[in-house]
Design a protein around this motif. Structure first.
Motif, PDB file in Angstrom:
ATOM      1  N   GLY A   1      -9.645  11.125   8.506  1.00 59.42           N
ATOM      2  CA  GLY A   1      -9.242  11.651   7.212  1.00 59.42           C
ATOM      3  C   GLY A   1      -7.764  11.457   6.963  1.00 59.42           C
ATOM      4  O   GLY A   1      -7.052  10.762   7.705  1.00 59.42           O
ATOM      5  N   ALA A   2      -7.264  12.081   5.921  1.00 57.92           N
ATOM      6  CA  ALA A   2      -5.864  11.909   5.528  1.00 57.92           C
ATOM      7  C   ALA A   2      -4.930  12.462   6.596  1.00 57.92           C
ATOM      8  O   ALA A   2      -5.191  13.512   7.199  1.00 57.92           O
ATOM      9  CB  ALA A   2      -5.606  12.607   4.200  1.00 57.92           C
TER      10      ALA A   2
ATOM     11  N   GLY B   1      -3.706   8.396   1.713  1.00 61.66           N
ATOM     12  CA  GLY B   1      -4.250   8.512   3.078  1.00 61.66           C
ATOM     13  C   GLY B   1      -3.215   8.990   4.068  1.00 61.66           C
ATOM     14  O   GLY B   1      -3.550   9.648   5.057  1.00 61.66           O
ATOM     15  N   THR B   2      -1.939   8.665   3.798  1.00 64.30           N
ATOM     16  CA  THR B   2      -0.853   9.080   4.679  1.00 64.30           C
ATOM     17  C   THR B   2       0.254   9.694   3.830  1.00 64.30           C
ATOM     18  O   THR B   2       0.703   9.088   2.843  1.00 64.30           O
ATOM     19  CB  THR B   2      -0.278   7.897   5.471  1.00 64.30           C
ATOM     20  OG1 THR B   2      -1.326   7.222   6.157  1.00 64.30           O
ATOM     21  CG2 THR B   2       0.774   8.365   6.470  1.00 64.30           C
TER      22      THR B   2
ATOM     23  N   VAL C   1      -1.843   4.400   0.943  1.00 66.31           N
ATOM     24  CA  VAL C   1      -3.281   4.543   0.689  1.00 66.31           C
ATOM     25  C   VAL C   1      -4.132   4.107   1.879  1.00 66.31           C
ATOM     26  O   VAL C   1      -5.340   3.892   1.739  1.00 66.31           O
ATOM     27  CB  VAL C   1      -3.689   3.744  -0.566  1.00 66.31           C
ATOM     28  CG1 VAL C   1      -3.058   4.344  -1.811  1.00 66.31           C
ATOM     29  CG2 VAL C   1      -3.325   2.258  -0.426  1.00 66.31           C
TER      30      VAL C   1
ATOM     31  N   ARG D   1      -6.488   4.317   5.012  1.00 67.84           N
ATOM     32  CA  ARG D   1      -7.554   5.273   5.331  1.00 67.84           C
ATOM     33  C   ARG D   1      -7.707   5.374   6.850  1.00 67.84           C
ATOM     34  O   ARG D   1      -7.726   4.369   7.553  1.00 67.84           O
ATOM     35  CB  ARG D   1      -8.870   4.829   4.694  1.00 67.84           C
ATOM     36  CG  ARG D   1      -8.806   4.822   3.158  1.00 67.84           C
ATOM     37  CD  ARG D   1      -8.451   6.204   2.615  1.00 67.84           C
ATOM     38  NE  ARG D   1      -8.205   6.203   1.176  1.00 67.84           N
ATOM     39  CZ  ARG D   1      -7.752   7.269   0.525  1.00 67.84           C
ATOM     40  NH1 ARG D   1      -7.488   8.388   1.170  1.00 67.84           N
ATOM     41  NH2 ARG D   1      -7.561   7.182  -0.782  1.00 67.84           N
ATOM     42  N   HIS D   2      -7.821   6.631   7.292  1.00 70.46           N
ATOM     43  CA  HIS D   2      -7.944   6.902   8.723  1.00 70.46           C
ATOM     44  C   HIS D   2      -9.334   7.485   9.007  1.00 70.46           C
ATOM     45  O   HIS D   2      -9.916   8.164   8.164  1.00 70.46           O
ATOM     46  CB  HIS D   2      -6.856   7.878   9.179  1.00 70.46           C
ATOM     47  CG  HIS D   2      -5.470   7.461   8.760  1.00 70.46           C
ATOM     48  ND1 HIS D   2      -4.758   6.493   9.420  1.00 70.46           N
ATOM     49  CD2 HIS D   2      -4.663   7.898   7.741  1.00 70.46           C
ATOM     50  CE1 HIS D   2      -3.576   6.349   8.832  1.00 70.46           C
ATOM     51  NE2 HIS D   2      -3.504   7.204   7.807  1.00 70.46           N
ATOM     52  N   ARG D   3      -9.825   7.227  10.172  1.00 69.68           N
ATOM     53  CA  ARG D   3     -11.169   7.704  10.527  1.00 69.68           C
ATOM     54  C   ARG D   3     -11.266   9.217  10.477  1.00 69.68           C
ATOM     55  O   ARG D   3     -12.291   9.796  10.110  1.00 69.68           O
ATOM     56  CB  ARG D   3     -11.552   7.209  11.914  1.00 69.68           C
ATOM     57  CG  ARG D   3     -11.744   5.693  12.021  1.00 69.68           C
ATOM     58  CD  ARG D   3     -12.131   5.293  13.424  1.00 69.68           C
ATOM     59  NE  ARG D   3     -12.321   3.830  13.504  1.00 69.68           N
ATOM     60  CZ  ARG D   3     -12.664   3.218  14.633  1.00 69.68           C
ATOM     61  NH1 ARG D   3     -12.834   3.913  15.764  1.00 69.68           N
ATOM     62  NH2 ARG D   3     -12.815   1.905  14.655  1.00 69.68           N
TER      63      ARG D   3
ATOM     64  N   HIS E   1       0.808  -1.218   0.000  1.00 66.93           N
ATOM     65  CA  HIS E   1       0.000   0.000   0.000  1.00 66.93           C
ATOM     66  C   HIS E   1       0.841   1.268   0.000  1.00 66.93           C
ATOM     67  O   HIS E   1       0.272   2.367   0.059  1.00 66.93           O
ATOM     68  CB  HIS E   1      -0.916   0.026   1.235  1.00 66.93           C
ATOM     69  CG  HIS E   1      -1.959  -1.043   1.223  1.00 66.93           C
ATOM     70  ND1 HIS E   1      -2.716  -1.364   2.347  1.00 66.93           N
ATOM     71  CD2 HIS E   1      -2.381  -1.859   0.236  1.00 66.93           C
ATOM     72  CE1 HIS E   1      -3.557  -2.333   2.037  1.00 66.93           C
ATOM     73  NE2 HIS E   1      -3.367  -2.658   0.766  1.00 66.93           N
TER      74      HIS E   1
END
Length: 288
Positions: A284-285, A259-260, A278, A280-282, A217
């Motif tokens: 957001g990015a 995402g990061t 890529v 995904r965090h709760r 990822h």
């Protein structure tokens, strides 16, 4: 008197007949040669053999007449019946060589799985790898590819990743990296890759969570090479002059596409590259 002259004449005639030769001195035509030449066939030919070339004699004797070549009527004149140029058979018949087929051959399995379009996007060029098993629990990638180039921009080292990572990288290059560089140095030519898939923990710390690199990822970019050979380095150019401003724009444009996003301002582990994944965090990015 007349009687004496008549007797003398008879005596002379008898003497001439007694001394006459047995054969006539007149030439007699030979029976084995035509006495008259036939129109259209040239002069009467001698039956004596003709000296072959290379036998030591350079000049034919004057009594030998070369035989004329056969002729055929063409309507306008006489032409040789047989061409002096030898006839040649087609190569595929003379030597058993088959004609080249005009039907395109089917690609082999090796070429079909070589470098080409991956992830359903012709702007993503690479090789299909498939499922990658992990040596550590939590590692591994599904339907991975080894990416070679993105939108015509070469990766310095082909990187293994999943398709969602490859598509995010292409989006960032198209909308973030190339606009930030513009025409400077002739434009973007190469992404300098620091890491792709790697089965390890975060920052290689023992007991830490599995890194997004271990899942296919993530990708790390240490810099950019321009068409004129100029290099923009995250380690050397971050926060400095025009190149530093370009890097700042690239970093900001990656946030959301990935995402990061981690750079030199995140921690000491990322001072020489951009970490892009890529996940995904709760909230957001996550971009630093």
């Amino acid at each position: 008197m007349r009687r004496l002259m008549l007797i003398a004449s008879l005596l002379l005639a008898n003497m001439a007949l007694a001394n006459a030769p047995g054969t006539s001195l007149r030439p007699v035509a030979r029976e084995d040669v035509f006495p008259v030449a036939i129109r259209g066939f040239g002069p009467v030919q001698s039956l004596r053999p003709v000296i072959r070339p290379g036998s030591g004699a350079n000049v034919l004797p004057s009594y030998v007449v070369p035989a004329p070549q056969p002729t055929v009527y063409t309507g306008t004149g006489l032409a040789p019946l047989v061409s002096a140029r030898p006839l040649q058979r087609p190569a595929h018949r003379r030597f058993g060589v088959r004609k080249a087929s005009t039907t395109p051959s089917k690609p082999s399995k090796k070429s079909a799985r070589g470098v080409g379009r991956v992830c359903g996007d012709r702007q993503l060029q690479g090789e299909f790898v498939g499922n990658v098993p992990g040596k550590l629990r939590g590692c591994g990638a599904t339907d991975a590819v080894r990416l070679h180039s993105v939108s015509g921009v070469t990766l310095s080292n082909p990187a293994v990743m999943e398709c969602q990572t490859a598509k995010a990288l292409k989006k960032w290059v198209d909308r973030g990296v190339e606009p930030a560089i513009g025409r400077h140095g002739g434009g973007l030519a190469k992404l300098n890759v620091a890491a792709g898939y790697s089965c390890r923990t975060r920052n290689s710390k023992p007991g830490a969570k599995i890194s997004e690199h271990g899942k296919g990822h993530a990708i790390d970019i240490s810099g950019f090479t321009l068409a004129n050979g100029e290099r923009i380095s995250v380690l050397n150019d971050w926060g400095r002059s025009k190149r530093g401003r370009m890097l700042k724009k690239m970093h900001g444009s990656a946030c959301g596409t990935f995402g990061t996003v981690l750079g030199p301002n995140a921690d000491r582990y990322h001072r020489d590259h951009f970490h892009l994944d890529v996940a995904r965090h709760r909230s957001g990015a996550y971009c630093r």
